[in-house]
Design a protein around this motif. Structure first.
Motif: not given
Lengths: 513, 300
Positions: A511-513, B38, A505, A507-508, B232, B262, B251, B249, B265-269, B230, B40, B247
């Motif tokens: 920021i996805p939110f 957050a 997968k 990484a986005p 994954m 939050a 937080l 990122f 969401r970064l790991l899309e879980f 990250m 990035h 990534g």
């Protein structure tokens, strides 16, 4: 040919003795684990070199062994009082003893040629008959290792515990550790008693390296000789000799097969009658060689010992059949090979980063008593650290094949097996996953089990190397995942290769939110 | 007052009240401290600098003369690029800022899974933290932990907690974000497992309940999730660079539950698959609903 005065030489020798003893104690206490290069020093010992060549052929530690033999053939048993750790330990004991009981003197004693020849042959034939255990208790490097990794390591770790803030090693409490401590304590006390009583008798009767060196030194190119014209027969040298090998009363001679080249005699001689001279130039006969009848007795005794040793080895092997249950350290090959090669010096145990290598009690049967075994559960569990290859990289006897870290990471020493009946996730539906979390190769995959949300481990056999991280991490007793022995260590598939095609997968990108 | 005046004044006042209310709300959005920051796009140190500024500055968390404990993830014998341990640059930056804010002492530690000293060395964290002036404490000896009992805890009713954590004024939790084979995700709350000795007990008593229980023993004053790199999949140990995504990122939050929500969401879980997160939110230990949070987003 005088490079050093005798006094300088003496000071130099004591500096070397103390430094080397500290160094070897540190090796066997696991204090310098990070620098594997330093451990090559263990390869520079004679008997381990012989054993590694016997085990691995040309891949063994040839160089040091040949060099030591060559030095001995050139100028006598320098190794014994300059390099051998057990020899150095005896030198220190003797020195301290002389400091305390100054009046004590040594007198000449005859050598025990028949016994020592027979004993050497007995040990070696037993080794080739498959029993390495007795050699491990007699051979000086391994014996020093046992003493050092038992007593000295424990002492140092107690001292270490007194200081805060450092990684403190726990005082070992299992029965195996107590036995190891008792054995090394007994060996040290025995050695002290023997040294005080008869000097370095050990080195001139039972030590197998010593006997081989004696044969080489008998015809060495240079030799310590007493100049009979100068000698005033004061017997100072005889009294100072730890080997009891100087005979002043009868013929003012030195039995060079037993001399360790410690040079104490030359240092105490008031008239400088003792010198290292060329055998050929001075036309010296092989005066130290045993006479014909003794030689015949030696031959007969050695022959008998050879047959006895080989037969004993074969017979004793039958009394301790292979159990094939214990996990061998990486590089050991098979249990049969390991038990016939390892002398149990304890270097690998002392330097195991995961504390899983421990002295065996009953795991191998008596034939492997106190030899290293991997323990992933029990009173003192450990695990094989994935990023560590100290055991195989350091082993000087060839019982563990030398492996690079990369090789060791693929060396399969066992295979994990899942016992679902013990597993929290399988039985109670409680998510755990400690095993998969600790698995370094990705051989454990968490898959859906009978309960929703509680995944259970599944072993990918190709990837499992049997390192025991899973068994160590498993929170239940008896463990739900247990490493089982393999008949012969083999090569696992590399995780990089195995997972090559798996999609990962991404990484986005924001920021996805 | 006639009817017209009454209507006029009531409309005006209603308008006034609503405007004032709105401006007040807007003021919170911009000037007040966010619940979650957050970030990035920057490097670890730059994101930390911007993030802590948005959180109100390090002085808010570290008082003069304070004893600060920083708990990164130093669990495995892996170099930084494998993303198994917290980024050493981030740890060093936090240590420096703690001293700048007036900290008396800064301690860095973790109860590693692999051989402790090896993890400290290979992760680069020992060198980075010591270089920044922190004291790196080994946590491999049980005697450096102290037994504490917590009645409110539901599963882990007693635990041996690393003494320094119990004695500190400021506790900063600095995990790295990873996939986790057992707990699904390793983030802020999961990282706290390294402050206690009883890791096995926690597994035995169901991580779903024992991980939230850790917050009763010592709730971090600040959580900084390092998601520059990250992991994954194949977490938490990894060992394969293919599994690592850059990534970039980060937080920051005082609420570990919000930070983890939050992070998921970064790991899309799906956060529902992270049981300890559900449990912690159900016990009101923090807020997992991101829509209820005041989030400051910084793109760099």
């Amino acid at each position: 040919m005088k490079i050093f005065s005798l006094k300088t030489l003496r000071v130099l020798r004591w500096c070397i003795i103390i430094l080397l003893l500290i160094f070897f104690t540190a090796l066997f206490s696991g204090f310098i684990q990070h620098d594997q290069k330093l451990y090559q020093a263990a390869d520079c010992q004679f008997m381990p070199g012989v054993l590694s060549v016997a085990a691995l052929g040309f891949a063994g530690a040839f160089g040091a062994m040949v060099l030591i033999a060559a030095i001995t053939a050139f100028c006598g048993r320098v190794y014994c009082s300059w390099c051998c750790p057990l020899g150095l330990l005896q030198e220190v004991i003797e020195r301290l003893d002389r400091r305390i009981f100054r009046k004590k003197v040594r007198t000449f004693r005859k050598g025990h040629n028949v016994f020592r020849a027979a004993f050497l042959v007995l040990l070696l034939t037993m080794l080739f008959g498959g029993i390495a255990l007795p050699l491990g208790y007699i051979e000086p490097y391994s014996l020093f290792g046992k003493i050092s990794s038992g007593i000295f390591k424990q002492l140092l770790s107690w001292l270490n515990n007194a200081s805060v803030n450092l990684p403190q090693s726990a005082i070992e409490e299992s029965a195996a550790w107590h036995m190891a401590l008792a054995i090394s304590g007994g060996a040290l006390l025995g050695l002290i008693a023997l040294t005080i009583w008869k000097g370095r008798l050990f080195c001139n009767t039972v030590c197998p390296s010593g006997t081989i060196f004696a044969a080489l030194a008998a015809r060495s190119g240079r030799r310590l000789v007493i100049d009979q014209d100068k000698c005033v027969k004061c017997r100072k040298c005889e009294k100072a000799c730890n080997a009891n090998c100087i005979n002043i009363t009868d013929k003012q001679s030195i039995d060079f097969t037993r001399c360790f080249m410690c040079m104490e005699c030359a240092a105490v001689c008031p008239v400088k009658a003792i010198n290292l001279v060329s055998r050929r130039k001075n036309n010296l006969a092989d005066a130290d060689l045993p006479d014909a009848p003794e030689r015949r007795n030696m031959l007969i005794a050695a022959g008998a010992a050879g047959i006895a040793g080989w037969a004993a080895g074969k017979m004793l092997q039958k009394t301790s059949p292979l159990k094939k249950q214990a996990i061998l350290p990486p590089g050991a090959g098979s249990e049969e090979e390991f038990l016939s090669r390892c002398t149990g010096c304890g270097l690998c145990i002392a330097n195991c980063r995961g504390n899983c290598l421990q002295p065996a009690t009953t795991e191998y049967g008596w034939r492997g008593f106190m030899l290293p075994v991997m323990k992933f559960s029990g009173t003192h569990p450990g695990k094989c650290e994935y990023e560590c290859n100290n055991c195989s990289a350091n082993c000087p006897t060839g019982a563990l094949r030398k492996m690079s870290l990369k090789e060791k990471k693929l060396c399969r020493i066992g295979m994990a097996k899942f016992f679902s009946g013990n597993c929290l996730a399988y039985v109670d539906g409680e998510p755990c996953g400690a095993c998969a979390e600790h698995c370094p190769t990705g051989a454990l995959k968490m898959v859906p089990g009978p309960h929703k949300m509680a995944t259970i481990p599944q072993v990918t056999a190709e990837l499992c190397i049997g390192c025991g991280n899973c068994q160590y991490a498993c929170p239940v007793t008896p463990q739900a995942i247990v490493v089982q022995a393999v008949t012969r260590q083999n090569k696992a598939v590399s995780p990089e290769v195995y997972y090559q095609k798996e999609t990962v997968k991404k990484a986005p990108s924001s920021i996805p939110f | 007052m006639n009817r017209r005046d009454f209507l006029k004044s009531s409309i005006l006042s209603a308008l006034a009240v609503s405007t004032i209310g709105r401006t007040a709300e807007a003021a919170v959005q911009t000037a007040g401290t966010p619940d979650l920051v957050a970030l990035h796009g920057g490097n670890a140190e730059a994101m930390w600098q911007a993030g802590i500024k948005a959180m109100g500055g390090m002085e808010k968390f570290v008082k003069k003369g304070a004893k600060v404990v920083i708990k990164p993830n130093i669990a495995w014998t892996q170099p930084p690029e494998y993303a198994a341990n917290t980024n050493p640059e981030l740890v060093a930056a936090i240590v420096r800022d703690a001293f700048k804010a007036g900290a008396k002492a800064v301690i860095v530690f973790d109860h590693s899974c692999d051989n402790g000293p090896d993890c400290y060395r290979v992760s680069g964290i020992a060198a980075a933290a010591t270089g920044a002036g922190a004291e790196v404490l080994h946590a491999t000896d049980r005697s450096t932990y102290r037994k504490v009992e917590k009645k409110e805890a539901q599963a882990l009713t007693s635990a041996e907690v690393f003494s320094a954590v119990l004695e500190c004024d400021t506790f900063i939790n600095v995990p790295i974000l990873k996939h986790h084979g057992g707990a699904k995700m390793s983030g802020a709350m999961k990282n706290l497992m390294g402050m206690v000795w009883d890791r096995r007990t926690m597994h035995r008593k169901n991580l779903r309940y024992t991980i939230p229980d850790l917050l009763y023993y010592r709730k971090p004053d600040l959580n900084v999730i390092d998601a520059y790199r990250m992991m994954m999949q194949h977490g938490p140990r990894g060992g394969n660079l293919r599994d690592v995504a850059t990534g970039k990122f980060m937080l920051l939050s005082t609420d570990p539950v919000a930070a983890d929500a939050a992070a998921a969401r970064l790991l899309e879980f799906d956060e529902k698959s992270i049981l300890y997160l559900q449990e912690a939110a159900a016990r009101d230990l923090g807020i997992k609903d991101l829509t209820k949070l005041n989030i400051k987003r910084i793109e760099m």
